[in-house]
Scaffold this active site. Structure first.
Site, PDB file in Angstrom:
ATOM      1  CG  ASP A   1       1.465 -10.118  17.459  1.00 35.43           C
ATOM      2  OD1 ASP A   1       0.418  -9.460  17.294  1.00 35.43           O
ATOM      3  OD2 ASP A   1       1.494 -11.360  17.409  1.00 35.43           O
TER       4      ASP A   1
ATOM      5  CE1 TYR B   1      -1.957  -6.935  -1.560  1.00 31.96           C
ATOM      6  CE2 TYR B   1      -1.121  -5.866   0.420  1.00 31.96           C
ATOM      7  CZ  TYR B   1      -1.184  -6.970  -0.412  1.00 31.96           C
ATOM      8  OH  TYR B   1      -0.470  -8.104  -0.104  1.00 31.96           O
ATOM      9  CD  GLU B   2      -6.207   3.713  -1.592  1.00 32.89           C
ATOM     10  OE1 GLU B   2      -6.972   4.663  -1.812  1.00 32.89           O
ATOM     11  OE2 GLU B   2      -5.411   3.665  -0.624  1.00 32.89           O
TER      12      GLU B   2
ATOM     13  CB  THR C   1      -1.934   1.075   0.421  1.00 33.09           C
ATOM     14  OG1 THR C   1      -2.932   0.263  -0.211  1.00 33.09           O
ATOM     15  CG2 THR C   1      -2.561   1.839   1.587  1.00 33.09           C
TER      16      THR C   1
ATOM     17  CG  ASP D   1      -9.426  -5.325  -1.351  1.00 37.13           C
ATOM     18  OD1 ASP D   1      -8.678  -5.330  -0.344  1.00 37.13           O
ATOM     19  OD2 ASP D   1      -9.697  -6.354  -1.994  1.00 37.13           O
TER      20      ASP D   1
ATOM     21  CG  ASP E   1      -5.041 -11.891   6.385  1.00 41.78           C
ATOM     22  OD1 ASP E   1      -6.179 -12.251   6.010  1.00 41.78           O
ATOM     23  OD2 ASP E   1      -4.044 -12.632   6.352  1.00 41.78           O
TER      24      ASP E   1
END
Length: 215
Positions: free
Chosen positions: A96, A193-194, A191, A154, A118
């Site tokens: 964490d 997601y990118e 990445t 994003d 997130d």
């Protein structure tokens, strides 16, 4: 995003002792010994499946990298890739981010990467955002004076929130981009997601922020 449970992930990762670190608290202050050199140490908080950090490690063999991914079912993808294509300058942790000070001494980490974190859009969840002030204090505690955070997302809401949070914390910005791919740097590592959001025409926001040295 719903995570797919992989009951075999924990046992598999623990068997890869050269890549996956089960007890990082034992290496606090001694990461250079783990890597066998005193190269700079960069960490990525929330590494996902590792496309960014593995690309960076390949691009910068003279830098040590630690991928930090809370979920074992996701982190196992990084470990698998490192088993298939060994990279001596990468290690993986499933911890964490709130506890980073338990694993790194002050000044032991040279740079922190936050990529597509997130956004936790609800106001009541603001404290969970990785650019909330308590997280910034944690990063500051393990970075050297004038330590850097490199951030990509994003999500415009998270980007604006992070600019404000970092500014209020006393940080300053050396780079801000509201559409990274318009003039994408040749050395930019995308990445997962990118790539996905860019293909949909979504602008990618990026910044580099620096902590002001405290007297």
């Amino acid at each position: 995003m719903r995570l797919r449970h992989k009951p075999w992930a924990k046992e598999y990762m623990e068997a890869q002792e050269h890549v996956f670190i089960q007890h990082p608290e034992q290496l606090k202050g001694n990461w250079s010994t783990e890597f066998g050199n005193d190269h700079p140490l960069f960490i990525e908080v929330g590494s996902g499946k590792g496309q960014f950090i593995l690309g960076m490690a390949k691009q910068h063999p003279d830098v040590n990298f630690i991928a930090i991914e809370l979920f074992e079912s996701v982190a196992v993808s990084i470990v698998q890739k490192l088993v298939e294509t060994p990279m001596p300058n990468v290690r993986v942790l499933t911890v964490d981010a709130k506890r980073l000070v338990d694993y790194f001494e002050a000044g032991e980490v040279d740079r922190v990467y936050l990529n597509f974190s997130d956004p936790w859009p609800k106001t009541r969840h603001a404290k969970r955002r990785l650019t909330y002030k308590t997280f910034l204090a944690t990063y500051e505690a393990i970075l050297p004076k004038a330590g850097e955070i490199h951030f990509k997302t994003d999500n415009r809401g998270l980007f604006e929130y992070s600019l404000q949070s970092m500014s209020q914390y006393g940080m300053f910005f050396t780079e801000i981009s509201l559409d990274l791919h318009v003039n994408e740097p040749e050395d930019n590592i995308r990445t997962e997601y990118e790539e996905r959001f860019s293909a949909l025409g979504q602008p990618i926001y990026r910044m580099e922020a620096v902590f002001r040295p405290k007297n």
